[in-house]
Design an enzyme around this catalytic site. Structure first.
Site, short mmCIF file in Angstrom:
data_model
loop_
_atom_site.label_atom_id
_atom_site.label_comp_id
_atom_site.label_asym_id
_atom_site.label_seq_id
_atom_site.Cartn_x
_atom_site.Cartn_y
_atom_site.Cartn_z
N GLY A 41 0.82 -1.19 0.00
CA GLY A 41 0.00 0.00 0.00
C GLY A 41 0.86 1.25 0.00
CB CYS A 42 0.21 4.66 -1.24
SG CYS A 42 -1.48 4.90 -0.64
CE1 TYR A 43 -1.51 8.35 3.95
CE2 TYR A 43 -3.41 6.93 3.62
CZ TYR A 43 -2.87 8.20 3.72
OH TYR A 43 -3.69 9.30 3.62
#
Length: 345
Positions: free
Chosen positions: A148-150
């Site tokens: 995921g990006c976070y």
């Protein structure tokens, strides 16, 4: 040439994949699929790619697409990649999945946060695709779970400190801010210009789905069970993630020791840049690139180590990292097709 297909190519991560793959020197795009835009020219939906992509969207006929591809990128929503992975692996091809479907070592964690998991082919060899941490495991994988990006911004920010035993695993607080593109291409009320412009808001407070993904990888790095306080925020910009992380360093550890450890840990990494003392990341400085910038500070007043990391959520946080993983799977230098700086200003 690596023959690549993108399933679910009409969203923001999909178009970013197509933009990067179209210029990749070792890739031929053989198929792009979309349920909503079947038979529409790709460049009619995204005119920025006119002259670079001359393909039409097609329906997802899995057998045909798998047959003509060496690697399939799945940019489908959560819950749709498990069945596709079974068929891809059965045909001895590679799948890079940009959803959460294969990110968890324990599928019961996935079920708790995302929903039921269908039967998984035992031939699937999945790996969490953060190359800076799991590079060796990528070599034998046939399914890559793109992070995921976070989590990418947070894990890269904390990895050296936890792996080298410099920071405490307890009491880590993560304040992350993301641009609106992280919510995807489909319009929703909360992401309309009038709703998010000139405003910052927290969301997913205490229950964001990326929390268990972050904790899984930080626990792996630490060797201990790690729980974090993670609060994401939406800010009125298109791209970018800035994560500010607060943690405690162990006794007799100094900021200079931490900085030296970070520089050593990332000394051979092309995409991770540890900034000099007094310098701190800005999302502008990673915009459009596959880079991650990390800054460090020590607050003598509170005794807290402050780690700040910045990435482009659509590149290092999604599509660029997916291509970095593809490069690794096929024995190419990881920066192939990704060797460019951020867009500035």
């Amino acid at each position: 040439m690596i023959k690549a297909s993108v399933v679910g190519a009409s969203g923001y991560t999909g178009v970013e994949l197509i933009r990067l793959l179209a210029l990749h020197p070792e890739v031929e795009i053989v198929s792009v699929t979309s349920y909503n835009y079947k038979d529409k020219d790709y460049s009619d939906l995204y005119p920025s790619l006119k002259g670079y992509v001359g393909m039409k969207f097609e329906e997802l006929h899995k057998e045909d697409i798998i047959k003509k591809s060496d690697v399939i990128f799945s940019a489908l929503p959560n819950g749709h990649a498990h069945e596709l992975a079974n068929e891809v692996v059965a045909k001895h091809k590679k799948l890079i999945d940009l959803s959460a479907d294969f990110r968890f070592n324990d599928f019961s964690v996935y079920e708790k946060w995302y929903g039921p998991v269908p039967p998984i082919d035992q031939r699937i060899k999945r790996v969490y695709g953060l190359p800076e941490i799991h590079r060796l495991e990528l070599k034998g994988a046939n399914v890559v779970a793109n992070p995921g990006c976070y989590p990418t911004s947070v894990i890269l920010g904390l990895a050296p400190g936890l792996r080298c035993g410099l920071i405490k695993a307890e009491g880590i607080i993560i304040d992350s801010k993301s641009g609106v593109s992280g919510a995807g291409h489909n319009p929703t009320l909360n992401n309309l210009y009038t709703e998010c412009n000139e405003s910052v808001k927290a969301y997913g407070v205490t229950h964001h789905r990326h929390t268990p993904e972050i904790e899984q990888e930080l626990s792996y790095l630490s060797g201990n069970d790690v729980k974090v306080t993670f609060i994401p925020h939406l800010v009125p910009m298109t791209r970018g993630i800035l994560s500010t992380i607060y943690c405690d360093i162990k006794d007799d550890v100094t900021l200079s020791t931490v900085r030296e450890a970070y520089r050593e840990f990332y000394s051979k990494e092309f995409f991770v840049k540890v900034l000099d003392e007094g310098q701190f990341p800005r999302t502008k400085d990673t915009y459009g690139s596959n880079n991650c910038h990390i800054g460090l500070a020590y607050d003598e007043h509170t005794g807290k180590l402050i780690i700040i990391s910045a990435i482009d959520n659509l590149v290092k946080g999604a599509s660029g990292q997916a291509i970095q993983n593809m490069n690794s799977l096929f024995g190419l230098p990881e920066n192939t097709g990704l060797d460019f700086p951020a867009i500035y200003p």
